[in-house]
Write an enzyme that holds these catalytic residues in place. Structure first.
Site, PDB file in Angstrom:
ATOM      1  N   LYS A 116       0.813  -1.217   0.000  1.00 24.04           N
ATOM      2  CA  LYS A 116       0.000   0.000   0.000  1.00 24.04           C
ATOM      3  C   LYS A 116       0.847   1.268   0.000  1.00 24.04           C
ATOM      4  O   LYS A 116       0.494   2.268  -0.614  1.00 24.04           O
ATOM      5  CB  LYS A 116      -0.961  -0.026   1.189  1.00 24.04           C
ATOM      6  CG  LYS A 116      -2.038  -1.096   1.096  1.00 24.04           C
ATOM      7  CD  LYS A 116      -2.964  -1.049   2.295  1.00 24.04           C
ATOM      8  CE  LYS A 116      -4.100  -2.059   2.151  1.00 24.04           C
ATOM      9  NZ  LYS A 116      -3.620  -3.447   2.143  1.00 24.04           N
ATOM     10  N   ASN A 235     -14.196  -1.504   8.982  1.00 24.42           N
ATOM     11  CA  ASN A 235     -13.446  -1.377   7.733  1.00 24.42           C
ATOM     12  C   ASN A 235     -13.412  -2.666   6.926  1.00 24.42           C
ATOM     13  O   ASN A 235     -12.596  -2.811   6.026  1.00 24.42           O
ATOM     14  CB  ASN A 235     -12.015  -0.895   7.996  1.00 24.42           C
ATOM     15  CG  ASN A 235     -11.984   0.322   8.889  1.00 24.42           C
ATOM     16  OD1 ASN A 235     -11.454   0.287   9.988  1.00 24.42           O
ATOM     17  ND2 ASN A 235     -12.579   1.396   8.435  1.00 24.42           N
ATOM     18  N   GLU A 275      -9.027   0.397  -5.982  1.00 22.68           N
ATOM     19  CA  GLU A 275     -10.023   0.880  -5.030  1.00 22.68           C
ATOM     20  C   GLU A 275      -9.975   2.402  -4.917  1.00 22.68           C
ATOM     21  O   GLU A 275      -8.899   3.008  -4.911  1.00 22.68           O
ATOM     22  CB  GLU A 275      -9.790   0.239  -3.662  1.00 22.68           C
ATOM     23  CG  GLU A 275      -9.857  -1.281  -3.699  1.00 22.68           C
ATOM     24  CD  GLU A 275     -10.047  -1.897  -2.329  1.00 22.68           C
ATOM     25  OE1 GLU A 275      -9.914  -1.163  -1.327  1.00 22.68           O
ATOM     26  OE2 GLU A 275     -10.331  -3.108  -2.264  1.00 22.68           O
ATOM     27  N   GLU A 288      -5.826   2.215  -3.222  1.00 20.65           N
ATOM     28  CA  GLU A 288      -4.828   1.157  -3.360  1.00 20.65           C
ATOM     29  C   GLU A 288      -5.225   0.254  -4.513  1.00 20.65           C
ATOM     30  O   GLU A 288      -6.353   0.320  -5.011  1.00 20.65           O
ATOM     31  CB  GLU A 288      -4.741   0.326  -2.075  1.00 20.65           C
ATOM     32  CG  GLU A 288      -6.043  -0.398  -1.736  1.00 20.65           C
ATOM     33  CD  GLU A 288      -6.019  -1.044  -0.370  1.00 20.65           C
ATOM     34  OE1 GLU A 288      -5.218  -0.610   0.470  1.00 20.65           O
ATOM     35  OE2 GLU A 288      -6.810  -1.967  -0.153  1.00 20.65           O
TER      36      GLU A 288
END
Length: 666
Positions: A116, A235, A275, A288
C-alpha cells in the site's frame, strides 16, 4: 492448458477456484493445516497435501511448505486466492525460480502495487489524486501519535501488507492512535508476516467503490466496471453490489480508464482491483490496488458473464483476452452478502463451533433471477478460531436493483445456520433499511444507523399481522398433530378450537381461524383477514408459507405454547394461546435475568492476550481492562463505568468461552 494446479489457500475461495478448474478439465491440489483436515476444499480437490499446524503462520503462509507441496504433486501452476500469500512477491519469485506459473500478476507488479505504501507513492508520481497521509515507515506508537496529529484526526492506521479489514484501526485521538498502532502492528504480523504500518486521513462520509481490471501478457487490458462496497463494519466489507447505484456513466468511464492506465503503467497482468474513495460530488481518490482476486468478485461475474478465475488461469497460460472493452456491458444487478461466524447481538464478535445445521438456499440461474452461494463449509463441520470467520458469500442477480434486493431477502430468509452465532439477522435488517434500498449510503452507514450496536429489528405492524396469522395457522396444525398422537379424541380438528390469541413483540392479537383442505383464513378483528397456505410440517425448522399470495419464509424454533420466529432481522418469541390461557398468562410475573452488571464477561471464545488492571485498581469509564484475541483480531474490552476491581479470574494466555467471567467489580 495446465494439467494440474495447486490452490495455495483454504475455505470458500479454494472451493471456488476448484469449481472453475474442474469445468476447464484441470486437476487440482489442495493444501491443508491440522484444523482443516476435514475441510470442504480438501474433499473437493483431486489431491491434498498436509502442510502443518493450524496457525496460518505455521502452515498456509510458510512459503517453503507450499513449495514442497508443489514439488510433491507436480503442480504446473498455483492460484493463491486472496489473503495468505496472494500478494507476497517472495512467493511469486520462488514460483518463478521453480518454473511454476503464478496465476496472478508479475512479481514486479506485486511489489509496485501490492504494497500500500509503494502503490500510493507511484500513484502520486503519476498525478493520481490520493488521500492525504504519511507513507513512510513508522517506528513506534509515539511517532504514530505525532504523525496522526500532523495529518489531523480522524486517521486510518493500516497495515501495509493488509487486507480483509485486518490490521486496520480508526483513531480519533492520541490514545486511540497509540493503541491502534500497536494492535494493527500485532494483527499485521500475525496475519501477513509483515508488521509495517502507515497512516492516512480518514475521509468522513465516503463511498467505497472499486474497479475490476483484467490484463493479459500481450498488452491488452480492460475494466469490468465497478463494485459498490460502502456497507462496511470495522473497515471490512459486509455487502457489495455491482454496479454502483451512485455512479453515472461519465464517472464510471473515467474511473475505469484511470484504473487500466495504472495497471498498464506497472506491467500488470491477471485480475486486479483498483479501489477508490468517492465523495458526494463523484470526485474519486485512489486508495490502493489489490493485486489479486477480490472476495466480492462474484458480483462482477454475474453482471458481465465473465468467469474471472478462468481468465486468470488462461492469462497465466499465456492466452490473449478474448474480448475488448466495448464487449463488456453491464447486464442487470448483483448483490453479495458476506455471511460471517460472528454474533451481531454481541458487537459482531467472532463465534466458533460446530455447524449443527447448514442449509443454504438452492443455487439457480435463469433470465429473470439467479442465486449463487460460494462456501467452504458444510453441515457438521467446524468453524475454527484460526482463520477468517467467513461462512459463505451469498449472491443474487436480477434485471434491476430492487428485484436483486428482494431476491436476496428471500435467499437470506431461507438460509439455515445453527450451532454458531452468525450475521444473517443483521444482513436481513440492512436489506430492509430505507437508506440502503434508496442507494443513499456511505461507508459510515453501519456506524450511523447502528451506533449502539445491533439488537434486532422492530417489525412494522403490518408485518406482525402477517406473522401472527401464519403462526396461528401453524400452531393449529401442531395441536391437531398432538391430538392424533395422544389419541385424545377421534375428531381431532373439532377438539382444536378456532379462537386464539397471538402475542409477539409486546402486542397481543385475538384472532379466529377458519380452516379448509387448502389452508386457513385467519381473521384479526373485523377488517384484517389473511389467507394462509403452506405445506409446513410441525417440527420443520423452516416454514415456507403464502400469505395472501405473497411468500413468507420464517425460521422456526419451538418454545412452550408457541414458536421462536426469526424473520428479516427480528428474533421473536411468539406465544399462541387459547383466550383463557392468554388471560391467565397476563397474570404471571416475568422472569428476571441474572445481574451481571458488576462483572466483565468474555464476549466471545478467545485467548486473553493481556490484562491491563490489577485487583484493587480503580478504573474509569472507557479504560482498557484487557485484550482478547479471536480469529486473528484483537479486541480491547473497556470499563462501561467507573468502579474498583475486586477479583480477576483470568490472565494472559488463558482460553475462555463465551460469558466466562474475566473480572469482577465492587
Amino acid at each position: 492448458m495446465f494439467k494440474k494446479i495447486l490452490i495455495a489457500n483454504r475455505g470458500e475461495i479454494a472451493c471456488r477456484v476448484i469449481k472453475t478448474a474442474k469445468k476447464m478439465g484441470i486437476k487440482t491440489v489442495a493444501i491443508y493445516s491440522d484444523a482443516d483436515r476435514n475441510a470442504l476444499h480438501v474433499q473437493m480437490a483431486d489431491e491434498a497435501v498436509h502442510i502443518g499446524p493450524s496457525p496460518a503462520n505455521q502452515s498456509y503462509i510458510v512459503i517453503d511448505k507450499v513449495m514442497d507441496a508443489i514439488k510433491k504433486t507436480g503442480a504446473e501452476a498455483v492460484h493463491p486466492g486472496y489473503g495468505f500469500l496472494s500478494e507476497n512477491s517472495k512467493f511469486a519469485e520462488a514460483l518463478e525460480a521453480a518454473g511454476v506459473a503464478f496465476i496472478g500478476p508479475p512479481k514486479g507488479a506485486i511489489e509496485a502495487m501490492g504494497d500500500k505504501i509503494t502503490s500510493k507513492k507511484i500513484a502520486q508520481e503519476a498525478n493520481v489524486s490520493t488521500v492525504p497521509g504519511y507513507m513512510g515507515l513508522i517506528a513506534d506508537a509515539e511517532e504514530a501519535v505525532k504523525i496522526s496529529n500532523d495529518v489531523g484526526y480522524p486517521v486510518m492506521i493500516k497495515a501495509s501488507a493488509g487486507g480483509g479489514g485486518k490490521g486496520m484501526r480508526i483513531a480519533w485521538n492520541d490514545q486511540e492512535a497509540r493503541e491502534g498502532f500497536q494492535s494493527s502492528k500485532n494483527e499485521a504480523a500475525s496475519s501477513f508476516g509483515d508488521d509495517r504500518i502507515f497512516i492516512e486521513k480518514f475521509v468522513t462520509q465516503p463511498r467505497h467503490i472499486e474497479i475490476q481490471v483484467l490484463a493479459d501478457s500481450h498488452g491488452n487490458a480492460v475494466y469490468l466496471h465497478e463494485r459498490e462496497c460502502s456497507i462496511q463494519r470495522r473497515n471490512q466489507k459486509v455487502i457489495e453490489e455491482a454496479p454502483s447505484p451512485f455512479l453515472d456513466e461519465a464517472t464510471r468511464k473515467a474511473m475505469g480508464e484511470q484504473s487500466v492506465a495504472l495497471a498498464q503503467a506497472v506491467g500488470y497482468t491477471s485480475a486486479g482491483t483498483v479501489e477508490f474513495i468517492v465523495d458526494g460530488d463523484r470526485n474519486f481518490y485512489f486508495l490502493e490496488m489489490n493485486t489479486r482476486l477480490q472476495v466480492e468478485h462474484p458480483v462482477t461475474e454475474l453482471i458481465t458473464g465473465i468467469d474471472l478465475v478462468e481468465q486468470m488461469i488462461r492469462v497465466a497460460y499465456g492466452e490473449t483476452l478474448p474480448f475488448k472493452q466495448d464487449d463488456l456491458k453491464i447486464n442487470g444487478w448483483a448483490m453479495e452478502s458476506r455471511l460471517y461466524a460472528e454474533d451481531p447481538y454481541r458487537g459482531f464478535l467472532p463465534s466458533i463451533g460446530r455447524l449443527t445445521r447448514y442449509r443454504p438456499p438452492v443455487e439457480m440461474a435463469n433470465k429473470k433471477k439467479a442465486v449463487r452461494n460460494d462456501t467452504g463449509v458444510y453441515e457438521g463441520g467446524e468453524i475454527s478460531m484460526y482463520y477468517d470467520p467467513m461462512i459463505a458469500k451469498l449472491c443474487t442477480w436480477a434485471p434491476d436493483r430492487a428485484t436483486a434486493i428482494e431476491e436476496m431477502r428471500l435467499a437470506l430468509d431461507t438460509f439455515e445456520v445453527e450451532g454458531i452465532g452468525h450475521n444473517i439477522p443483521f444482513l436481513a435488517a440492512v436489506y430492509e433499511h430505507e437508506k440502503f434500498t434508496s442507494g443513499n449510503m456511505t461507508t459510515a452507514f453501519i456506524e450511523e444507523e447502528y451506533p449502539d450496536g445491533f439488537d434486532g429489528v422492530t417489525l412494522p405492524e403490518a408485518t406482525l399481522h402477517r406473522i401472527a396469522a401464519a403462526t396461528a395457522a401453524m400452531h393449529r396444525l401442531a395441536e391437531i398433530r398432538r391430538s392424533r398422537i395422544s389419541g385424545r379424541m377421534d375428531n381431532h380438528e373439532r377438539h382444536v378450537g378456532s379462537d386464539w390469541v397471538v402475542t409477539l413483540q409486546g402486542q397481543s392479537y385475538p384472532l379466529t381461524i377458519a380452516a379448509d383442505k387448502e389452508g386457513a383464513t385467519v381473521a384479526l378483528g373485523d377488517d384484517d383477514t389473511f389467507r394462509v397456505e403452506s405445506d409446513w410440517t410441525p417440527g420443520d425448522p423452516l416454514a415456507r408459507l403464502m400469505v395472501d399470495g405473497s411468500p413468507l419464509v420464517l425460521k422456526i424454533g419451538k418454545v412452550p405454547s408457541g414458536f421462536r420466529v426469526r424473520y428479516r432481522g427480528a428474533d421473536l418469541k411468539v406465544q399462541v394461546r387459547t383466550p383463557r390461557q392468554a388471560e391467565l398468562a397476563a397474570l404471571m410475573p416475568e422472569k428476571q435475568p441474572p445481574d451481571t452488571s458488576k462483572m466483565l464477561l468474555c464476549p466471545m471464545p478467545g485467548l486473553i492476550v493481556k490484562v491491563d488492571v490489577a485487583e484493587g485498581d480503580e478504573v474509569q469509564e472507557g479504560q482498557a481492562l484487557c485484550t482478547v484475541e479471536a480469529m486473528k483480531m484483537e479486541n480491547i474490552l473497556r470499563a462501561e463505568r467507573k468502579g474498583r476491581v475486586s477479583k480477576i479470574n483470568a490472565g494472559a494466555g488463558d482460553s475462555l468461552a463465551v460469558d466466562d467471567v474475566i473480572m469482577e467489580f465492587e
